[in-house]
Design a protein around this motif. Structure first.
Motif, PDB file in Angstrom:
ATOM      1  N   TYR A 116       0.680  -1.423   0.174  1.00 32.65           N
ATOM      2  CA  TYR A 116      -0.204   0.057   0.016  1.00 32.65           C
ATOM      3  C   TYR A 116       0.696   1.280  -0.383  1.00 32.65           C
ATOM      4  CZ  TYR A 116      -3.577  -2.623   0.602  1.00 32.65           C
ATOM      5  OH  TYR A 116      -5.167  -3.468   0.755  1.00 32.65           O
ATOM      6  N   MET A 117       0.766   2.324  -0.601  1.00 30.92           N
ATOM      7  CA  MET A 117       1.402   3.974  -0.966  1.00 30.92           C
ATOM      8  C   MET A 117       0.270   4.256   0.361  1.00 30.92           C
ATOM      9  SD  MET A 117       1.895   3.759  -4.325  1.00 30.92           S
ATOM     10  CE  MET A 117       2.074   2.758  -6.027  1.00 30.92           C
ATOM     11  N   THR A 118       1.192   5.062   1.100  1.00 32.24           N
ATOM     12  CA  THR A 118       0.501   5.538   2.210  1.00 32.24           C
ATOM     13  C   THR A 118       1.072   7.070   2.242  1.00 32.24           C
ATOM     14  OG1 THR A 118       0.466   3.671   3.845  1.00 32.24           O
ATOM     15  CG2 THR A 118       0.316   5.042   5.249  1.00 32.24           C
ATOM     16  N   TYR A 119       0.214   7.433   2.603  1.00 29.58           N
ATOM     17  CA  TYR A 119       0.274   8.789   2.657  1.00 29.58           C
ATOM     18  C   TYR A 119       0.504   9.454   4.151  1.00 29.58           C
ATOM     19  CZ  TYR A 119       0.029  12.330  -1.113  1.00 29.58           C
ATOM     20  OH  TYR A 119       0.447  12.503  -2.148  1.00 29.58           O
ATOM     21  N   ALA A 120       1.381   9.766   4.895  1.00 29.84           N
ATOM     22  CA  ALA A 120       1.184  10.026   6.560  1.00 29.84           C
ATOM     23  C   ALA A 120       2.002  11.736   6.490  1.00 29.84           C
ATOM     24  CB  ALA A 120       2.453   9.088   7.165  1.00 29.84           C
ATOM     25  N   LYS A 121       2.196  12.128   7.957  1.00 28.23           N
ATOM     26  CA  LYS A 121       3.093  13.157   8.177  1.00 28.23           C
ATOM     27  C   LYS A 121       3.921  13.018   9.204  1.00 28.23           C
ATOM     28  CE  LYS A 121       2.533  17.538  10.516  1.00 28.23           C
ATOM     29  NZ  LYS A 121       1.532  18.601  11.396  1.00 28.23           N
ATOM     30  N   SER A 122       5.018  13.453   8.590  1.00 29.67           N
ATOM     31  CA  SER A 122       6.645  13.429   9.507  1.00 29.67           C
ATOM     32  C   SER A 122       6.089  14.719  10.388  1.00 29.67           C
ATOM     33  CB  SER A 122       7.597  13.647   8.384  1.00 29.67           C
ATOM     34  OG  SER A 122       8.825  13.464   9.341  1.00 29.67           O
ATOM     35  N   LEU A 123       6.407  14.004  10.651  1.00 30.88           N
ATOM     36  CA  LEU A 123       6.703  14.460  12.525  1.00 30.88           C
ATOM     37  C   LEU A 123       7.997  15.587  12.751  1.00 30.88           C
ATOM     38  CD1 LEU A 123       4.172  12.779  15.312  1.00 30.88           C
ATOM     39  CD2 LEU A 123       4.066  14.540  13.359  1.00 30.88           C
ATOM     40  N   LYS A 124       9.117  14.986  12.749  1.00 31.83           N
ATOM     41  CA  LYS A 124       9.943  15.339  12.304  1.00 31.83           C
ATOM     42  C   LYS A 124      10.568  15.905  11.773  1.00 31.83           C
ATOM     43  CE  LYS A 124      15.414  13.524  11.855  1.00 31.83           C
ATOM     44  NZ  LYS A 124      15.701  12.294  11.583  1.00 31.83           N
ATOM     45  N   HIS A 129       4.027  13.259   3.053  1.00 36.09           N
ATOM     46  CA  HIS A 129       5.206  12.210   3.201  1.00 36.09           C
ATOM     47  C   HIS A 129       4.158  11.074   2.976  1.00 36.09           C
ATOM     48  CE1 HIS A 129       8.624  10.786   3.139  1.00 36.09           C
ATOM     49  NE2 HIS A 129       8.511   8.982   3.978  1.00 36.09           N
ATOM     50  N   MET A 130       5.061  10.581   1.693  1.00 37.77           N
ATOM     51  CA  MET A 130       4.689   9.191   0.995  1.00 37.77           C
ATOM     52  C   MET A 130       5.364   8.259   2.000  1.00 37.77           C
ATOM     53  SD  MET A 130       2.934   7.838  -2.219  1.00 37.77           S
ATOM     54  CE  MET A 130       1.547   8.857  -2.148  1.00 37.77           C
ATOM     55  N   VAL A 131       5.405   7.116   2.573  1.00 34.62           N
ATOM     56  CA  VAL A 131       5.427   5.953   2.362  1.00 34.62           C
ATOM     57  C   VAL A 131       5.348   4.035   1.965  1.00 34.62           C
ATOM     58  CG1 VAL A 131       7.098   6.851   4.677  1.00 34.62           C
ATOM     59  CG2 VAL A 131       5.211   5.362   4.535  1.00 34.62           C
ATOM     60  N   LEU A 132       6.146   3.670   1.433  1.00 33.98           N
ATOM     61  CA  LEU A 132       5.296   2.296   0.389  1.00 33.98           C
ATOM     62  C   LEU A 132       5.266   1.231   1.890  1.00 33.98           C
ATOM     63  CD1 LEU A 132       4.471   0.509  -1.519  1.00 33.98           C
ATOM     64  CD2 LEU A 132       6.490  -0.785  -1.393  1.00 33.98           C
ATOM     65  N   TYR A 165      -4.415   8.352   5.127  1.00 37.80           N
ATOM     66  CA  TYR A 165      -4.813   7.329   4.127  1.00 37.80           C
ATOM     67  C   TYR A 165      -3.370   6.422   3.301  1.00 37.80           C
ATOM     68  CZ  TYR A 165      -4.833  10.568  -0.143  1.00 37.80           C
ATOM     69  OH  TYR A 165      -4.294  11.068  -1.410  1.00 37.80           O
ATOM     70  N   SER A 166      -3.989   5.842   3.124  1.00 38.33           N
ATOM     71  CA  SER A 166      -3.345   5.028   2.423  1.00 38.33           C
ATOM     72  C   SER A 166      -4.217   4.112   1.285  1.00 38.33           C
ATOM     73  CB  SER A 166      -3.243   2.911   2.954  1.00 38.33           C
ATOM     74  OG  SER A 166      -2.172   3.548   3.720  1.00 38.33           O
ATOM     75  N   PHE A 167      -3.682   3.512   0.025  1.00 41.56           N
ATOM     76  CA  PHE A 167      -4.269   3.207  -1.639  1.00 41.56           C
ATOM     77  C   PHE A 167      -3.274   2.020  -1.841  1.00 41.56           C
ATOM     78  CE2 PHE A 167      -2.439   7.085  -2.147  1.00 41.56           C
ATOM     79  CZ  PHE A 167      -1.443   7.042  -3.302  1.00 41.56           C
ATOM     80  N   SER A 168      -4.264   1.041  -2.859  1.00 40.69           N
ATOM     81  CA  SER A 168      -3.165   0.495  -3.818  1.00 40.69           C
ATOM     82  C   SER A 168      -3.079   0.709  -5.028  1.00 40.69           C
ATOM     83  CB  SER A 168      -4.116  -0.756  -3.910  1.00 40.69           C
ATOM     84  OG  SER A 168      -5.266  -0.509  -4.890  1.00 40.69           O
ATOM     85  N   GLY A 169      -1.731   0.368  -5.086  1.00 37.45           N
ATOM     86  CA  GLY A 169      -1.405   0.632  -6.586  1.00 37.45           C
ATOM     87  C   GLY A 169      -1.818   0.622  -7.699  1.00 37.45           C
ATOM     88  N   ASP A 170      -3.090   0.098  -7.944  1.00 40.98           N
ATOM     89  CA  ASP A 170      -4.666  -0.529  -8.430  1.00 40.98           C
ATOM     90  C   ASP A 170      -5.171   1.025  -8.320  1.00 40.98           C
ATOM     91  OD1 ASP A 170      -3.624  -2.644  -9.122  1.00 40.98           O
ATOM     92  OD2 ASP A 170      -5.261  -3.780  -8.276  1.00 40.98           O
ATOM     93  N   ASP A 171      -4.759   1.831  -7.365  1.00 38.03           N
ATOM     94  CA  ASP A 171      -5.728   2.749  -7.998  1.00 38.03           C
ATOM     95  C   ASP A 171      -4.849   4.347  -7.614  1.00 38.03           C
ATOM     96  OD1 ASP A 171      -7.908   1.659  -7.031  1.00 38.03           O
ATOM     97  OD2 ASP A 171      -7.561   1.150  -4.055  1.00 38.03           O
ATOM     98  N   TRP A 194       2.156   4.194 -15.458  1.00 42.77           N
ATOM     99  CA  TRP A 194       3.082   4.793 -14.108  1.00 42.77           C
ATOM    100  C   TRP A 194       4.728   3.755 -14.373  1.00 42.77           C
ATOM    101  CZ3 TRP A 194       2.226   8.798 -11.739  1.00 42.77           C
ATOM    102  CH2 TRP A 194       0.560   9.493 -11.958  1.00 42.77           C
ATOM    103  N   ASP A 195       4.015   2.922 -15.083  1.00 50.14           N
ATOM    104  CA  ASP A 195       5.371   1.982 -15.073  1.00 50.14           C
ATOM    105  C   ASP A 195       5.740   1.471 -16.465  1.00 50.14           C
ATOM    106  OD1 ASP A 195       7.995   0.154 -14.557  1.00 50.14           O
ATOM    107  OD2 ASP A 195       6.965  -1.442 -14.250  1.00 50.14           O
ATOM    108  N   GLU A 196       6.494   3.265 -16.789  1.00 52.92           N
ATOM    109  CA  GLU A 196       7.316   3.119 -18.136  1.00 52.92           C
ATOM    110  C   GLU A 196       8.048   2.127 -18.442  1.00 52.92           C
ATOM    111  OE1 GLU A 196       6.154   7.344 -19.955  1.00 52.92           O
ATOM    112  OE2 GLU A 196       7.498   7.091 -18.147  1.00 52.92           O
ATOM    113  N   LEU A 197       9.097   1.656 -17.332  1.00 49.19           N
ATOM    114  CA  LEU A 197      10.218   0.125 -18.366  1.00 49.19           C
ATOM    115  C   LEU A 197       9.920  -0.431 -17.387  1.00 49.19           C
ATOM    116  CD1 LEU A 197      13.255   0.654 -17.695  1.00 49.19           C
ATOM    117  CD2 LEU A 197      13.404   0.788 -15.251  1.00 49.19           C
ATOM    118  N   LYS A 198       9.587  -1.667 -18.876  1.00 49.05           N
ATOM    119  CA  LYS A 198       8.925  -2.586 -18.934  1.00 49.05           C
ATOM    120  C   LYS A 198      10.081  -3.452 -18.662  1.00 49.05           C
ATOM    121  CE  LYS A 198       5.203  -1.246 -20.229  1.00 49.05           C
ATOM    122  NZ  LYS A 198       3.847  -1.222 -18.956  1.00 49.05           N
ATOM    123  N   ILE A 199      10.261  -4.310 -17.721  1.00 48.23           N
ATOM    124  CA  ILE A 199      10.776  -5.603 -17.170  1.00 48.23           C
ATOM    125  C   ILE A 199       9.823  -6.681 -17.276  1.00 48.23           C
ATOM    126  CG2 ILE A 199      12.400  -6.418 -15.040  1.00 48.23           C
ATOM    127  CD1 ILE A 199      12.825  -3.302 -14.632  1.00 48.23           C
TER     128      ILE A 199
END
Length: 204
Positions: A116-124, A129-132, A165-171, A194-199
């Protein structure tokens, strides 16, 4: 009682689709294909390890990329780069780190239902901020893959982050369109790959 553990290794190797390396060099310069090939090398080393080891390898790889704001890279206040753009520029902000890690782990076989891609607030740093985040099971405390703190830790050990809040890559596209009410750069108003680098995986 002796238990015989057998690890099945894939005979397929990751490769980059034809024409992508020359496209990268033309767009981003002579060093960019080397970065793409380094990604490929890491993925081939990681393809048969455990999910947790995949998280470590992918997190470490992308966290070697320098952090730069969207304004300095793209000349706009908010821009979500594809993995190809992130590799090509060799710099980006927190959303770019998350998108690149997500698609790489997906290609390495980590179920997207765990990511999940998760929006957060960095208190530091007192910034959005966003994290996986990775959930081993739906009820697990998620692990946090972050470009601020390079060590992967359970979310309950990241007191410096307040999840929003969090959301999936499909969203991903819908989340981009909604992004906290911000105006969108014109280049992102249309649905994009979103993923142009085709591997791809091919048999050796």
């Amino acid at each position: 009682m002796v238990v015989l553990a057998i690890t099945l290794f894939s005979t397929a190797e990751f490769t980059i689709a034809d024409g992508i390396l020359s496209k990268i060099e033309k767009e981003y310069g002579s060093f960019a294909p080397k970065r793409a090939l380094a990604l490929l090398k890491m993925m081939n080393r990681a393809k048969d390890v455990s999910e947790l080891d995949k998280l470590e390898k992918v997190n470490d790889f992308f966290n070697n990329t320098p952090y730069h704001s969207d304004q300095s890279v793209w000349g706009v206040s908010d821009y979500w780069a594809t993995r190809l753009q992130f590799i090509g520029k060799d710099k980006g902000d927190c959303e770019d780190f998350v998108i690149a890690k997500y698609f790489t782990l997906k290609e390495l076989g980590v179920p997207t239902s765990k990511l999940y891609m998760t929006y957060a607030k960095s208190l530091k740093f007192n910034v959005a901020h966003m994290v996986l985040t990775y959930y081993e099971t739906p009820k697990s405390v998620p692990l946090v893959l972050d470009n601020y703190n390079y060590k992967i830790l359970p979310a309950n050990q990241r007191s410096d982050l307040v999840p929003v809040y969090s959301f999936s890559g499909d969203d991903l596209f819908n989340a981009k369109q909604a992004q906290l009410g911000k105006m969108l750069p014109a280049v992102t108003k249309q649905k994009r790959a979103w993923d142009e680098l085709k591997i791809e995986k091919k048999e050796k």
